[in-house]
Design a protein around this motif. Structure first.
Motif, PDB file in Angstrom:
ATOM      1  N   GLN A  65       3.902  -7.092   7.624  1.00 17.89           N
ATOM      2  CA  GLN A  65       3.880  -6.114   8.716  1.00 17.89           C
ATOM      3  C   GLN A  65       4.188  -4.712   8.198  1.00 17.89           C
ATOM      4  OE1 GLN A  65       6.721  -8.006  11.305  1.00 17.89           O
ATOM      5  NE2 GLN A  65       5.146  -9.037  12.522  1.00 17.89           N
ATOM      6  N   GLU A  66       5.141  -4.614   7.272  1.00 22.63           N
ATOM      7  CA  GLU A  66       5.456  -3.323   6.660  1.00 22.63           C
ATOM      8  C   GLU A  66       4.263  -2.810   5.859  1.00 22.63           C
ATOM      9  OE1 GLU A  66       8.940  -4.112   4.394  1.00 22.63           O
ATOM     10  OE2 GLU A  66      10.303  -4.087   6.129  1.00 22.63           O
ATOM     11  N   SER A  67       3.590  -3.740   5.182  1.00 15.49           N
ATOM     12  CA  SER A  67       2.395  -3.370   4.419  1.00 15.49           C
ATOM     13  C   SER A  67       1.306  -2.840   5.354  1.00 15.49           C
ATOM     14  CB  SER A  67       1.869  -4.578   3.638  1.00 15.49           C
ATOM     15  OG  SER A  67       0.642  -4.277   3.007  1.00 15.49           O
ATOM     16  N   CYS A  68       1.164  -3.480   6.528  1.00 17.20           N
ATOM     17  CA  CYS A  68       0.168  -3.035   7.515  1.00 17.20           C
ATOM     18  C   CYS A  68       0.459  -1.604   7.975  1.00 17.20           C
ATOM     19  CB  CYS A  68       0.154  -3.979   8.721  1.00 17.20           C
ATOM     20  SG  CYS A  68      -0.665  -5.559   8.401  1.00 17.20           S
ATOM     21  N   VAL A  69       1.727  -1.310   8.194  1.00 18.96           N
ATOM     22  CA  VAL A  69       2.116   0.042   8.622  1.00 18.96           C
ATOM     23  C   VAL A  69       1.733   1.055   7.544  1.00 18.96           C
ATOM     24  CG1 VAL A  69       4.064   1.550   9.158  1.00 18.96           C
ATOM     25  CG2 VAL A  69       3.980  -0.744  10.119  1.00 18.96           C
ATOM     26  N   GLU A  70       2.009   0.715   6.285  1.00 17.43           N
ATOM     27  CA  GLU A  70       1.674   1.610   5.165  1.00 17.43           C
ATOM     28  C   GLU A  70       0.160   1.790   5.052  1.00 17.43           C
ATOM     29  OE1 GLU A  70       3.432   0.000   1.676  1.00 17.43           O
ATOM     30  OE2 GLU A  70       5.500   0.313   2.340  1.00 17.43           O
ATOM     31  N   VAL A  71      -0.566   0.680   5.171  1.00 25.14           N
ATOM     32  CA  VAL A  71      -2.028   0.740   5.055  1.00 25.14           C
ATOM     33  C   VAL A  71      -2.625   1.591   6.177  1.00 25.14           C
ATOM     34  CG1 VAL A  71      -4.145  -0.630   5.253  1.00 25.14           C
ATOM     35  CG2 VAL A  71      -2.284  -1.442   3.809  1.00 25.14           C
ATOM     36  N   LEU A  72      -2.120   1.420   7.384  1.00 24.14           N
ATOM     37  CA  LEU A  72      -2.613   2.217   8.517  1.00 24.14           C
ATOM     38  C   LEU A  72      -2.363   3.710   8.291  1.00 24.14           C
ATOM     39  CD1 LEU A  72      -1.561  -0.036  11.541  1.00 24.14           C
ATOM     40  CD2 LEU A  72      -3.896   0.594  10.891  1.00 24.14           C
ATOM     41  N   ALA A  73      -1.195   4.031   7.725  1.00 24.00           N
ATOM     42  CA  ALA A  73      -0.878   5.438   7.428  1.00 24.00           C
ATOM     43  C   ALA A  73      -1.841   5.993   6.380  1.00 24.00           C
ATOM     44  CB  ALA A  73       0.564   5.560   6.946  1.00 24.00           C
ATOM     45  N   GLN A  74      -2.141   5.175   5.365  1.00 22.57           N
ATOM     46  CA  GLN A  74      -3.083   5.600   4.324  1.00 22.57           C
ATOM     47  C   GLN A  74      -4.481   5.795   4.902  1.00 22.57           C
ATOM     48  OE1 GLN A  74      -2.637   2.427   1.487  1.00 22.57           O
ATOM     49  NE2 GLN A  74      -0.978   3.429   0.390  1.00 22.57           N
ATOM     50  N   ILE A  75      -4.898   4.876   5.769  1.00 20.77           N
ATOM     51  CA  ILE A  75      -6.219   4.979   6.393  1.00 20.77           C
ATOM     52  C   ILE A  75      -6.317   6.253   7.235  1.00 20.77           C
ATOM     53  CG2 ILE A  75      -7.736   3.960   8.148  1.00 20.77           C
ATOM     54  CD1 ILE A  75      -6.905   1.209   7.120  1.00 20.77           C
ATOM     55  N   GLU A  76      -5.240   6.550   7.959  1.00 23.75           N
ATOM     56  CA  GLU A  76      -5.228   7.756   8.791  1.00 23.75           C
ATOM     57  C   GLU A  76      -5.365   9.012   7.932  1.00 23.75           C
ATOM     58  OE1 GLU A  76      -2.389   9.915  12.182  1.00 23.75           O
ATOM     59  OE2 GLU A  76      -1.816   7.994  11.310  1.00 23.75           O
ATOM     60  N   THR A  77      -4.660   9.035   6.805  1.00 23.33           N
ATOM     61  CA  THR A  77      -4.740  10.184   5.895  1.00 23.33           C
ATOM     62  C   THR A  77      -6.150  10.332   5.314  1.00 23.33           C
ATOM     63  OG1 THR A  77      -2.411   9.956   5.275  1.00 23.33           O
ATOM     64  CG2 THR A  77      -3.809  11.212   3.784  1.00 23.33           C
ATOM     65  N   LEU A  78      -6.722   9.204   4.887  1.00 30.29           N
ATOM     66  CA  LEU A  78      -8.061   9.232   4.293  1.00 30.29           C
ATOM     67  C   LEU A  78      -9.123   9.591   5.328  1.00 30.29           C
ATOM     68  CD1 LEU A  78      -7.921   6.141   1.901  1.00 30.29           C
ATOM     69  CD2 LEU A  78      -7.768   8.552   1.303  1.00 30.29           C
ATOM     70  N   ASN A  79      -8.944   9.124   6.570  1.00 32.19           N
ATOM     71  CA  ASN A  79      -9.902   9.483   7.628  1.00 32.19           C
ATOM     72  C   ASN A  79      -9.889  10.987   7.889  1.00 32.19           C
ATOM     73  OD1 ASN A  79     -11.071   7.001   8.174  1.00 32.19           O
ATOM     74  ND2 ASN A  79      -9.505   6.406   9.643  1.00 32.19           N
ATOM     75  N   ALA A  80      -8.702  11.594   7.775  1.00 31.40           N
ATOM     76  CA  ALA A  80      -8.602  13.051   7.928  1.00 31.40           C
ATOM     77  C   ALA A  80      -9.375  13.743   6.800  1.00 31.40           C
ATOM     78  CB  ALA A  80      -7.143  13.484   7.921  1.00 31.40           C
ATOM     79  N   GLU A  81      -9.278  13.201   5.575  1.00 32.32           N
ATOM     80  CA  GLU A  81     -10.033  13.752   4.447  1.00 32.32           C
ATOM     81  C   GLU A  81     -11.542  13.605   4.685  1.00 32.32           C
ATOM     82  OE1 GLU A  81      -8.936  12.481   0.537  1.00 32.32           O
ATOM     83  OE2 GLU A  81      -6.803  12.415   1.008  1.00 32.32           O
ATOM     84  N   LEU A  82     -11.928  12.434   5.193  1.00 33.73           N
ATOM     85  CA  LEU A  82     -13.352  12.196   5.462  1.00 33.73           C
ATOM     86  C   LEU A  82     -13.896  13.171   6.497  1.00 33.73           C
ATOM     87  CD1 LEU A  82     -13.570   8.275   5.564  1.00 33.73           C
ATOM     88  CD2 LEU A  82     -14.468   9.806   3.810  1.00 33.73           C
TER      89      LEU A  82
END
Length: 222
Positions: A65-82
């Motif tokens: 679950q902690e990993s999911c939170v981290e992954v979601l944060a990374q996805i959000e950051t990368l989506n902003a870059e995209l």
């Protein structure tokens, strides 16, 4: 006298038989009680093992679950870059079209410049070209060629930048895709862990009920 002796012996034999039966029943009860105790102990040990397994599953679940939170944060950051890199491909195609047009203009200018530079008269009609006009054309064509050259260099730099943006877009998109795969995998594992925890809790409850039934049986033996 012999009747009394016979009766005494008979009573004594009956008491022996009764004693043996009582001893046998007592021994049987003790064996059953020991058997129940053994089952109870094994059940308790089994419960502890399953509880420990549940604890490990819950720890693993928390980590996922902690990993999911981290992954979601990374996805959000990368989506902003995209979002910032979006449209690089379209702009690159537009710049490519502009480059083709400039190249055509440069080709035309080069031909015109060569014509006025190499000829003092018209090759077709042999009429002389006014020298002032010829020099003016050469100056104008040279200035225009210089402007086009500068613009062409700027365009090539812009194309290079957009190519880098498009490559970055592709790379970031791949990273987002990989992170989404990881998120899906984590969610699948969490679901499986929840199922395993549920099964273990059911097994623990079943063993606990069995122990309670064994305790009741042991009380009845007492």
């Amino acid at each position: 006298s012999s009747i009394v002796k016979y009766r005494t012996r008979t009573i004594r034999d009956e008491w022996k038989i009764l004693y043996l039966k009582i001893s046998s029943l007592k021994e049987k009860g003790e064996m059953q009680a020991k058997f129940i105790d053994d089952i109870t102990k094994r059940g308790q040990v089994n419960i502890e093992k399953k509880r420990e397994s549940i604890k490990q599953h819950m720890l693993e679940q928390q980590q996922l679950q902690e990993s999911c939170v981290e992954v979601l944060a990374q996805i959000e950051t990368l989506n902003a870059e995209l979002e910032e890199l979006k449209g690089a491909g379209d702009k690159l195609r537009k710049l490519g079209g502009m480059k083709g047009k400039i190249q055509q203009k440069i080709t035309t200018l080069s031909k015109n410049h060569k014509f006025f530079n190499d000829n003092t008269s018209c090759p077709t009609c042999t009429q002389d070209i006014d020298e002032t006009l010829r020099q003016t054309k050469l100056t104008e064509l040279g200035a225009e060629a210089k402007t086009l050259k500068t613009g062409y260099q700027d365009l090539e730099k812009a194309i290079e930048d957009e190519e880098a943006r498009e490559a970055n877009f592709t790379e970031v998109s791949g990273n987002v895709l990989e992170l989404n795969r990881k998120l899906t995998s984590n969610n699948t594992n969490i679901a499986n862990i929840n199922k395993n925890i549920g099964n273990l809790e059911t097994e623990v409850e079943s063993i606990r009920e069995s122990i309670e039934n064994q305790d009741e049986a042991k009380e009845q033996l007492s």
